[in-house]
Scaffold this active site. Structure first.
Site, short mmCIF file in Angstrom:
data_model
loop_
_atom_site.label_atom_id
_atom_site.label_comp_id
_atom_site.label_asym_id
_atom_site.label_seq_id
_atom_site.Cartn_x
_atom_site.Cartn_y
_atom_site.Cartn_z
N MET A 144 0.84 -1.20 0.00
CA MET A 144 0.00 0.00 0.00
C MET A 144 0.88 1.26 0.00
O MET A 144 0.40 2.36 0.26
CB MET A 144 -0.95 0.00 1.20
CG MET A 144 -1.91 -1.19 1.16
SD MET A 144 -3.45 -0.93 2.03
CE MET A 144 -2.88 -0.70 3.70
N HIS A 151 9.04 -3.39 3.65
CA HIS A 151 8.80 -3.58 2.22
C HIS A 151 10.10 -3.86 1.48
O HIS A 151 10.15 -4.69 0.57
CB HIS A 151 8.18 -2.31 1.62
CG HIS A 151 6.87 -1.89 2.20
ND1 HIS A 151 6.72 -0.72 2.90
CD2 HIS A 151 5.64 -2.49 2.19
CE1 HIS A 151 5.46 -0.60 3.27
NE2 HIS A 151 4.79 -1.66 2.87
N GLY A 166 4.83 -10.30 3.87
CA GLY A 166 5.52 -10.20 5.15
C GLY A 166 4.77 -10.94 6.24
O GLY A 166 3.54 -10.95 6.29
P1 AMP Z 1 1.44 -2.90 3.47
O1 AMP Z 1 2.02 -1.86 2.55
O2 AMP Z 1 1.43 -2.49 4.90
O3 AMP Z 1 0.12 -3.43 2.96
O4 AMP Z 1 2.45 -4.11 3.41
C1 AMP Z 1 2.83 -4.69 2.19
C2 AMP Z 1 3.61 -5.95 2.46
O5 AMP Z 1 4.75 -5.64 3.26
C3 AMP Z 1 2.79 -6.99 3.26
O6 AMP Z 1 3.10 -8.29 2.76
C4 AMP Z 1 3.31 -6.79 4.66
O7 AMP Z 1 3.19 -7.94 5.47
C5 AMP Z 1 4.75 -6.47 4.40
N1 AMP Z 1 5.34 -5.77 5.56
C6 AMP Z 1 4.90 -4.60 6.11
N2 AMP Z 1 5.63 -4.28 7.20
C7 AMP Z 1 6.55 -5.27 7.34
C8 AMP Z 1 7.60 -5.54 8.27
N3 AMP Z 1 7.86 -4.72 9.29
N4 AMP Z 1 8.33 -6.66 8.11
C9 AMP Z 1 8.07 -7.51 7.08
N5 AMP Z 1 7.11 -7.31 6.17
C10 AMP Z 1 6.35 -6.21 6.29
#
Ligand code: AMP
Length: 282
Positions: A32, A39, A149
């Site tokens: 997102m 990320h 993640g």
């Molecule tokens: P988001 O942009 O928050 O929807 O996250 C996009 C992807 O990045 C998802 O697969 C999340 O699980 C992963 N992600 C976000 N924060 C972390 C983190 N601190 N460690 C590992 N993966 C992450």
């Protein structure tokens, strides 16, 4: 700079040449946006394992409930493009809402059971939005591998279930939680936290260390461990409430007695910010 696509058609034209004519493998990282070290870890894994890496940046409205932070969710595509350039991402897919949910859109994907527990209890409809957008993005990109993640552990498990159930030809690669040096899990939502709130938010990670220490000392009763986690987190200022503390096996089935490989999952309100995190018991 990576290529930037806003339309599925243009993305597909680009990928068709690479996949069909040149036989290159494609790794995909759905996000997102407002990219951070979490990320970046996903992107770096994809870069290692694939010829081409695609990142999507899309704040999906259907996974936010009424009164949640959809409007104020941080957005900065220029910054995200710069991060992607630095990491050698080949292309960014940043569709508009009209592109993903055009007039007349009627189809939803619902993964039964797993959508209703933990996060699902507190965010009704959230996982329907997640499953639907992930399936759409996978269909748009058709990657060989997709990176998720463990930070959003339930989301990872939901996508694994959907991919198996719908026979999607993609390999899911889970990536462990990436934390700041003091233990706070990276999250785009961390920008909402004031300095004092951030300090209190550290209690989440510290409660995991505390729980792990209890387990190391021989405590295996989930109820006792969960109570201690709750007590510890709630003893910090700015912590408004805890939505849940749960201990499950790796497939999210609740556990009364804790074993190695189980997960501790929490959702905590610090000020007006809702944080989720989880810990793999070792
Ligand atoms: P988001 O942009 O928050 O929807 O996250 C996009 C992807 O990045 C998802 O697969 C999340 O699980 C992963 N992600 C976000 N924060 C972390 C983190 N601190 N460690 C590992 N993966 C992450």
């Amino acid at each position: 700079m990576p290529l930037l696509f806003k339309k599925v058609k243009d993305l597909r034209n680009y990928l068709h040449g690479l996949k069909c004519e040149r036989g290159l493998s494609v790794g995909f990282v759905p996000t997102m946006g407002y990219l951070h070290e979490g990320h970046k870890a996903l992107i770096k894994n994809s870069k290692i394992q694939n010829d081409i890496t695609i990142v999507s940046v899309y704040v999906n409205p259907t996974q936010f409930g009424p009164g949640e932070d959809y409007e104020r969710y941080p957005r900065d595509l220029d910054r995200d493009m710069a991060v992607c350039e630095e990491l050698g991402v080949d292309a960014v897919f940043a569709p508009t809402d009209e592109e993903m949910y055009p007039e007349g859109f009627r189809t939803e994907v619902y993964v039964k059971g797993i959508s209703e527990v933990l996060e699902g209890k507190f965010r009704p409809g959230h996982f329907k939005g997640v499953a639907t957008i992930v399936l759409k993005l996978l269909n748009a990109v058709q990657p060989d591998r997709v990176y998720f993640g463990e930070k959003d552990y339930q989301q990872l498990k939901l996508v694994e279930r959907m991919v198996r159930d719908l026979l999607l030809p993609v390999e899911i690669v889970p990536v462990p939680v990436v934390r700041e040096p003091d233990g706070l899990a990276y999250s785009s939502r961390n920008v909402y936290l004031s300095g004092e709130e951030r300090e209190s938010a550290l209690s989440i990670y510290r409660s995991f260390l505390l729980a792990q220490e209890m387990i190391n000392q021989g405590e295996r009763r989930s109820e006792v461990i969960k109570k201690e986690i709750e007590r510890f987190i709630l003893s910090h200022p700015h912590v408004k409430k805890i939505d849940y503390v749960e201990i499950t096996d790796s497939e999210l089935n609740p556990k009364d007695i804790v074993d190695k490989g189980d997960r501790i999952l929490v959702a905590v309100w610090v000020g007006n910010t809702r944080l989720i995190d989880n810990w793999k018991v070792s």
